[in-house]
Write a protein that holds these residues in place. Structure first.
Motif, PDB file in Angstrom:
ATOM      1  N   ALA A   1       0.845  -1.190   0.000  1.00 19.98           N
ATOM      2  CA  ALA A   1       0.000   0.000   0.000  1.00 19.98           C
ATOM      3  C   ALA A   1       0.882   1.242   0.000  1.00 19.98           C
ATOM      4  CB  ALA A   1      -0.910   0.006   1.221  1.00 19.98           C
ATOM      5  N   ASN A   2       0.298   2.335  -0.428  1.00 20.95           N
ATOM      6  CA  ASN A   2       0.943   3.639  -0.377  1.00 20.95           C
ATOM      7  C   ASN A   2       0.973   4.119   1.084  1.00 20.95           C
ATOM      8  OD1 ASN A   2       2.012   6.099  -1.127  1.00 20.95           O
ATOM      9  ND2 ASN A   2       0.289   6.708  -2.408  1.00 20.95           N
ATOM     10  N   PHE A   3       1.770   5.156   1.368  1.00 21.71           N
ATOM     11  CA  PHE A   3       1.841   5.673   2.741  1.00 21.71           C
ATOM     12  C   PHE A   3       2.148   7.161   2.760  1.00 21.71           C
ATOM     13  CE2 PHE A   3       6.239   4.496   1.784  1.00 21.71           C
ATOM     14  CZ  PHE A   3       6.980   5.540   2.322  1.00 21.71           C
ATOM     15  N   ARG A   4       1.914   7.748   3.934  1.00 19.31           N
ATOM     16  CA  ARG A   4       2.305   9.127   4.212  1.00 19.31           C
ATOM     17  C   ARG A   4       3.250   9.128   5.409  1.00 19.31           C
ATOM     18  NH1 ARG A   4      -3.324  10.348   3.001  1.00 19.31           N
ATOM     19  NH2 ARG A   4      -3.447  11.633   1.118  1.00 19.31           N
TER      20      ARG A   4
ATOM     21  N   LEU B   1      14.456  -8.408  -3.949  1.00 23.24           N
ATOM     22  CA  LEU B   1      14.197  -9.823  -4.184  1.00 23.24           C
ATOM     23  C   LEU B   1      12.735 -10.044  -4.576  1.00 23.24           C
ATOM     24  CD1 LEU B   1      15.242 -12.741  -4.094  1.00 23.24           C
ATOM     25  CD2 LEU B   1      14.722 -12.766  -1.647  1.00 23.24           C
ATOM     26  N   LEU B   2      11.820  -9.423  -3.865  1.00 22.77           N
ATOM     27  CA  LEU B   2      10.403  -9.535  -4.193  1.00 22.77           C
ATOM     28  C   LEU B   2      10.109  -8.988  -5.580  1.00 22.77           C
ATOM     29  CD1 LEU B   2       8.956  -8.399  -0.749  1.00 22.77           C
ATOM     30  CD2 LEU B   2       8.793 -10.702  -1.712  1.00 22.77           C
ATOM     31  N   GLY B   3      10.844  -7.945  -5.955  1.00 28.92           N
ATOM     32  CA  GLY B   3      10.640  -7.318  -7.259  1.00 28.92           C
ATOM     33  C   GLY B   3      11.015  -8.200  -8.433  1.00 28.92           C
ATOM     34  N   GLU B   4      11.696  -9.309  -8.160  1.00 24.96           N
ATOM     35  CA  GLU B   4      12.025 -10.259  -9.222  1.00 24.96           C
ATOM     36  C   GLU B   4      10.849 -11.175  -9.543  1.00 24.96           C
ATOM     37  OE1 GLU B   4      15.814 -12.269  -9.090  1.00 24.96           O
ATOM     38  OE2 GLU B   4      16.560 -10.893  -7.557  1.00 24.96           O
ATOM     39  N   HIS B   5       9.778 -11.075  -8.761  1.00 26.42           N
ATOM     40  CA  HIS B   5       8.651 -11.994  -8.902  1.00 26.42           C
ATOM     41  C   HIS B   5       7.366 -11.229  -9.218  1.00 26.42           C
ATOM     42  CE1 HIS B   5      11.016 -15.350  -7.208  1.00 26.42           C
ATOM     43  NE2 HIS B   5      11.572 -14.404  -6.469  1.00 26.42           N
ATOM     44  N   ALA B   6       6.484 -11.869  -9.951  1.00 26.30           N
ATOM     45  CA  ALA B   6       5.185 -11.299 -10.295  1.00 26.30           C
ATOM     46  C   ALA B   6       4.144 -12.420 -10.190  1.00 26.30           C
ATOM     47  CB  ALA B   6       5.232 -10.726 -11.710  1.00 26.30           C
ATOM     48  N   PRO B   7       2.887 -12.031 -10.012  1.00 28.69           N
ATOM     49  CA  PRO B   7       2.354 -10.665  -9.945  1.00 28.69           C
ATOM     50  C   PRO B   7       2.654  -9.959  -8.625  1.00 28.69           C
ATOM     51  CG  PRO B   7       0.574 -12.259  -9.726  1.00 28.69           C
ATOM     52  CD  PRO B   7       1.809 -13.052 -10.017  1.00 28.69           C
ATOM     53  N   PHE B   8       2.834  -8.643  -8.737  1.00 27.85           N
ATOM     54  CA  PHE B   8       3.246  -7.770  -7.638  1.00 27.85           C
ATOM     55  C   PHE B   8       2.163  -6.701  -7.509  1.00 27.85           C
ATOM     56  CE2 PHE B   8       5.449  -4.376  -5.549  1.00 27.85           C
ATOM     57  CZ  PHE B   8       6.624  -4.853  -4.982  1.00 27.85           C
ATOM     58  N   GLY B   9       1.431  -6.702  -6.404  1.00 28.06           N
ATOM     59  CA  GLY B   9       0.275  -5.832  -6.261  1.00 28.06           C
ATOM     60  C   GLY B   9       0.595  -4.468  -5.672  1.00 28.06           C
ATOM     61  N   VAL B  10      -0.231  -3.491  -6.030  1.00 28.70           N
ATOM     62  CA  VAL B  10      -0.060  -2.115  -5.565  1.00 28.70           C
ATOM     63  C   VAL B  10      -1.427  -1.546  -5.199  1.00 28.70           C
ATOM     64  CG1 VAL B  10       0.519   0.233  -6.289  1.00 28.70           C
ATOM     65  CG2 VAL B  10       2.025  -1.660  -6.906  1.00 28.70           C
ATOM     66  N   ILE B  11      -1.516  -0.929  -4.029  1.00 29.42           N
ATOM     67  CA  ILE B  11      -2.706  -0.184  -3.624  1.00 29.42           C
ATOM     68  C   ILE B  11      -2.302   1.286  -3.539  1.00 29.42           C
ATOM     69  CG2 ILE B  11      -4.442   0.183  -1.832  1.00 29.42           C
ATOM     70  CD1 ILE B  11      -4.126  -2.774  -1.085  1.00 29.42           C
TER      71      ILE B  11
END
Length: 335
Positions: free
Chosen positions: A118-121, A204-214
């Protein structure tokens, strides 16, 4: 099956009893509650375990380990968690009440997700930061995502090349498939206790998909005197050290060697300028040695020379240089 996904929350902590109390209140106030909340007390001496047991049992389980750092604490929690998904929250950060509901929602739309952030502030001691982290991304960073709707999207391909340039994903904003995270070794502890150690795991996680974004900011990341994440100089040097470390250890990153090397140099140049602006000449010379003659700009070569002068001449000369706009230090992090 998605509706019944069990979530384990893992909270590593070290001597943050006062801040942890508010973090736990936010975790337990979720509109879609977790099935398991685990606090991993990383050798605290401030009564953390006793406070949690007194105020939050039996809703929260406390595990005590000898002090080993946040990565080891997260991995210890991961090793005993029983949920289908694992969510991580640092003991000084705060979730919005809908954080876990949104995470369950993105898994309903994309059941094969490996991880989602998730995004953050920023929540500073003096004033809240109104802008969100995702909004700081460079042009093109979010291109190519597949939209899921309602501020949710997914990368269907690895994004390591993007993360080398900009890193907007923080541990307190992360939920992962537990079995997948275990299969890749959990949090990468090989980086030791360099500042910003989670960067190695994000890569390391970025080497794998699908990669979710909120996209919606659902987390408040605290900046205070007891953490390093508000110190851009320290963070840039830590990120550069991690990039150097993973490039040497992960053959999968070799195709990105040029981009990674350039990112390392850029982060160190930014740290160099910030150190000079602070008149921290010892740090200037240490970073200068890392950069080498070919890694510095012309102005930084002059700054390195000034840093070697004895006080008070070095301070006076630095102040004069910084009054000139073209010599002023940059203050933005590489992400």
């Amino acid at each position: 099956m998605m509706a019944s996904l069990r979530i384990s929350v893992i909270i590593p902590t070290f001597n943050r009893a006062a801040l942890l109390r508010e973090t736990l209140r936010h975790v337990l106030a979720q509109t879609s509650p977790a099935e398991e909340v685990i606090v991993v007390d990383d050798g605290s001496t401030d009564g953390t375990a006793e406070m949690v047991a007194a105020d939050f049992a039996p809703q929260v389980t406390v595990l005590r380990i000898a002090n080993a750092g946040d990565l080891a604490a997260r991995n210890h929690g991961l090793s005993v968690a029983t949920g289908d998904l694992v969510a991580f929250c640092d003991s000084d950060d705060l979730w919005d009440a809908g954080f876990l509901a949104e995470m369950r929602g993105i898994w309903r739309r994309e059941p094969g997700l490996r991880v989602a952030y998730a995004n953050f502030r920023i929540l500073a001691e003096t004033a809240d930061q109104k802008d969100d982290k995702f909004g700081d991304a460079p042009p093109g960073f979010w291109e190519g995502m597949r939209e899921l709707g309602e501020d949710q999207a997914v990368f269907d391909r690895p994004i390591v090349d993007r993360l080398v340039r900009f890193q907007p994903f923080f541990p307190s904003c992360m939920v992962a498939d537990r079995e997948f995270l275990l299969s890749i070794g959990g949090w990468d502890e090989s980086v030791g206790r360099v500042v910003g150690t989670d960067f190695a795991t994000v890569l390391l996680l970025g080497e794998h998909a699908p990669f979710g974004v909120i996209r919606r900011p659902l987390v408040s990341i605290r900046k205070h005197e007891a953490n390093y994440s508000g110190d851009v100089q320290t963070m840039n040097l830590g990120d550069a050290a991690i990039l150097e470390h993973v490039l040497a250890r992960r053959p999968t990153l070799r195709p990105l060697a040029r981009e990674i090397t350039e990112s390392i140099a850029r982060r160190r140049r930014e740290a160099f300028d910030i150190a000079f602006a602070r008149h921290d000449f010892e740090a200037v010379l240490a970073i200068d040695a890392m950069l080498g003659a070919s890694g510095r700009s012309a102005s930084q070569r002059v700054k390195a020379m000034v840093a070697r002068w004895p006080p008070p001449f070095s301070g006076l000369a630095a102040a004069s240089l910084l009054r000139l706009g073209s010599w002023r230090a940059g203050t933005s992090s590489a992400g």
